[in-house]
Scaffold this motif. Structure first.
Motif, PDB file in Angstrom:
ATOM      1  N   ASN A  12       6.158   1.167  -3.027  1.00  0.00           N
ATOM      2  CA  ASN A  12       5.388   0.094  -2.398  1.00  0.00           C
ATOM      3  C   ASN A  12       4.509  -0.581  -3.450  1.00  0.00           C
ATOM      4  OD1 ASN A  12       6.379   0.161   0.141  1.00  0.00           O
ATOM      5  ND2 ASN A  12       4.691   1.289   1.050  1.00  0.00           N
ATOM      6  N   LYS A  13       5.141  -1.434  -4.238  1.00  0.00           N
ATOM      7  CA  LYS A  13       4.365  -2.208  -5.196  1.00  0.00           C
ATOM      8  C   LYS A  13       4.962  -3.607  -5.293  1.00  0.00           C
ATOM      9  CE  LYS A  13       6.323  -0.572  -9.535  1.00  0.00           C
ATOM     10  NZ  LYS A  13       6.123   0.163 -10.748  1.00  0.00           N
ATOM     11  N   SER A  14       4.123  -4.523  -5.617  1.00  0.00           N
ATOM     12  CA  SER A  14       4.479  -5.936  -5.647  1.00  0.00           C
ATOM     13  C   SER A  14       5.694  -6.207  -6.534  1.00  0.00           C
ATOM     14  CB  SER A  14       3.273  -6.734  -6.146  1.00  0.00           C
ATOM     15  OG  SER A  14       3.562  -8.102  -6.128  1.00  0.00           O
ATOM     16  N   GLY A  15       6.617  -6.997  -6.009  1.00  0.00           N
ATOM     17  CA  GLY A  15       7.749  -7.465  -6.791  1.00  0.00           C
ATOM     18  C   GLY A  15       9.008  -6.633  -6.722  1.00  0.00           C
ATOM     19  N   ARG A  16       8.956  -5.444  -6.128  1.00  0.00           N
ATOM     20  CA  ARG A  16      10.142  -4.580  -6.118  1.00  0.00           C
ATOM     21  C   ARG A  16      11.289  -5.168  -5.296  1.00  0.00           C
ATOM     22  NH1 ARG A  16      11.413  -1.310  -9.853  1.00  0.00           N
ATOM     23  NH2 ARG A  16      12.063   0.424  -8.598  1.00  0.00           N
ATOM     24  N   LEU A  17      10.983  -5.758  -4.152  1.00  0.00           N
ATOM     25  CA  LEU A  17      12.028  -6.368  -3.334  1.00  0.00           C
ATOM     26  C   LEU A  17      12.633  -7.569  -4.058  1.00  0.00           C
ATOM     27  CD1 LEU A  17      13.573  -6.339  -0.678  1.00  0.00           C
ATOM     28  CD2 LEU A  17      11.711  -7.650   0.345  1.00  0.00           C
ATOM     29  N   ALA A  18      11.791  -8.360  -4.700  1.00  0.00           N
ATOM     30  CA  ALA A  18      12.285  -9.501  -5.473  1.00  0.00           C
ATOM     31  C   ALA A  18      13.189  -9.034  -6.605  1.00  0.00           C
ATOM     32  CB  ALA A  18      11.106 -10.307  -6.024  1.00  0.00           C
ATOM     33  N   GLU A  19      12.841  -7.909  -7.209  1.00  0.00           N
ATOM     34  CA  GLU A  19      13.648  -7.362  -8.300  1.00  0.00           C
ATOM     35  C   GLU A  19      15.050  -6.988  -7.806  1.00  0.00           C
ATOM     36  OE1 GLU A  19      13.134  -3.842 -11.662  1.00  0.00           O
ATOM     37  OE2 GLU A  19      11.457  -4.307 -10.343  1.00  0.00           O
ATOM     38  N   VAL A  20      15.127  -6.342  -6.656  1.00  0.00           N
ATOM     39  CA  VAL A  20      16.420  -5.964  -6.082  1.00  0.00           C
ATOM     40  C   VAL A  20      17.263  -7.203  -5.801  1.00  0.00           C
ATOM     41  CG1 VAL A  20      17.570  -5.004  -4.033  1.00  0.00           C
ATOM     42  CG2 VAL A  20      15.671  -3.775  -5.088  1.00  0.00           C
ATOM     43  N   ASP A  38       8.971   1.060   5.933  1.00  0.00           N
ATOM     44  CA  ASP A  38       8.105   1.564   4.880  1.00  0.00           C
ATOM     45  C   ASP A  38       7.117   2.599   5.383  1.00  0.00           C
ATOM     46  OD1 ASP A  38       5.210  -0.507   4.546  1.00  0.00           O
ATOM     47  OD2 ASP A  38       6.495  -0.346   6.294  1.00  0.00           O
ATOM     48  N   THR A  39       6.600   3.334   4.402  1.00  0.00           N
ATOM     49  CA  THR A  39       5.483   4.247   4.604  1.00  0.00           C
ATOM     50  C   THR A  39       4.406   3.779   3.631  1.00  0.00           C
ATOM     51  OG1 THR A  39       6.182   5.807   2.897  1.00  0.00           O
ATOM     52  CG2 THR A  39       7.088   6.144   5.100  1.00  0.00           C
ATOM     53  N   THR A  40       3.371   4.528   3.481  1.00  0.00           N
ATOM     54  CA  THR A  40       2.302   4.105   2.559  1.00  0.00           C
ATOM     55  C   THR A  40       2.763   4.067   1.118  1.00  0.00           C
ATOM     56  OG1 THR A  40       1.240   5.961   3.726  1.00  0.00           O
ATOM     57  CG2 THR A  40      -0.171   4.343   2.772  1.00  0.00           C
ATOM     58  N   ASP A  41       3.662   4.963   0.737  1.00  0.00           N
ATOM     59  CA  ASP A  41       4.047   5.100  -0.663  1.00  0.00           C
ATOM     60  C   ASP A  41       5.378   4.448  -1.041  1.00  0.00           C
ATOM     61  OD1 ASP A  41       1.737   6.639  -1.139  1.00  0.00           O
ATOM     62  OD2 ASP A  41       2.757   8.451  -0.453  1.00  0.00           O
ATOM     63  N   PHE A  42       6.295   4.358  -0.095  1.00  0.00           N
ATOM     64  CA  PHE A  42       7.615   3.823  -0.435  1.00  0.00           C
ATOM     65  C   PHE A  42       8.243   3.150   0.776  1.00  0.00           C
ATOM     66  CE2 PHE A  42       8.467   7.991   1.274  1.00  0.00           C
ATOM     67  CZ  PHE A  42       9.626   7.820   2.011  1.00  0.00           C
ATOM     68  N   GLY A  43       9.313   2.414   0.494  1.00  0.00           N
ATOM     69  CA  GLY A  43      10.089   1.777   1.547  1.00  0.00           C
ATOM     70  C   GLY A  43      11.557   2.101   1.350  1.00  0.00           C
TER      71      GLY A  43
END
Length: 140
Positions: A12-20, A38-43
């Motif tokens: 869960n950090k900015s830009g990861r979905l865009a990267e995929v 998602d959860t607090t730490d990951f999706g």
């Protein structure tokens, strides 16, 4: 007639979905459907794409944690109660749904739904025997 679905674990950090989506776009992969939970730490991003093996390779090369799982995609009648009839049928047949999601289909009058179930073969058989159209990977 299972369809192979990508499951991608994302921090869960900015830009990861865009990267995929950038990696897939650069690899010539066309996304057909997606859902993210998602959860607090990951999706977990779940995707149906036109070339699942190529997508898996491209994402693994970019060091994403990704896997392929079999899902069943059906064309539910796009009418009130259409999905309910399918869910009741699966329940009466003893088929448990691990998760599901739906998306906009290409054919009028149909509402595609994706099901993750334990026994894909049994699920496909039950659906076909009850005149529920199972969508193939080629149709996506």
């Amino acid at each position: 007639m299972p369809i192979r679905q990508l499951s991608i674990f994302l921090e869960n950090k900015s830009g990861r979905l865009a990267e995929v989506t950038t990696i897939l776009g650069e690899a010539g992969i066309d996304m057909r459907a997606l859902v993210i939970s998602d959860t607090t730490d990951f999706g977990v991003l779940r995707l149906l794409v036109n070339k699942p093996e190529d997508a898996l390779k491209a994402l693994k090369e970019s060091e994403f944690t990704v896997s392929l799982t079999d899902v069943v995609v059906i064309a539910t009648p796009d009418e009130p109660g259409g999905l309910s009839k399918v869910l009741q049928l699966l329940d009466k047949s003893g088929i448990d749904i691990e998760y599901m999601y739906a998306f906009i289909g290409r054919k009028s009058g149909e509402a595609p739904a994706v099901f993750r179930v334990e026994d894909v073969a049994k699920t496909v058989e039950v659906l076909k025997n009850n005149n529920i159209r199972v969508i193939t990977e080629e149709e996506l």
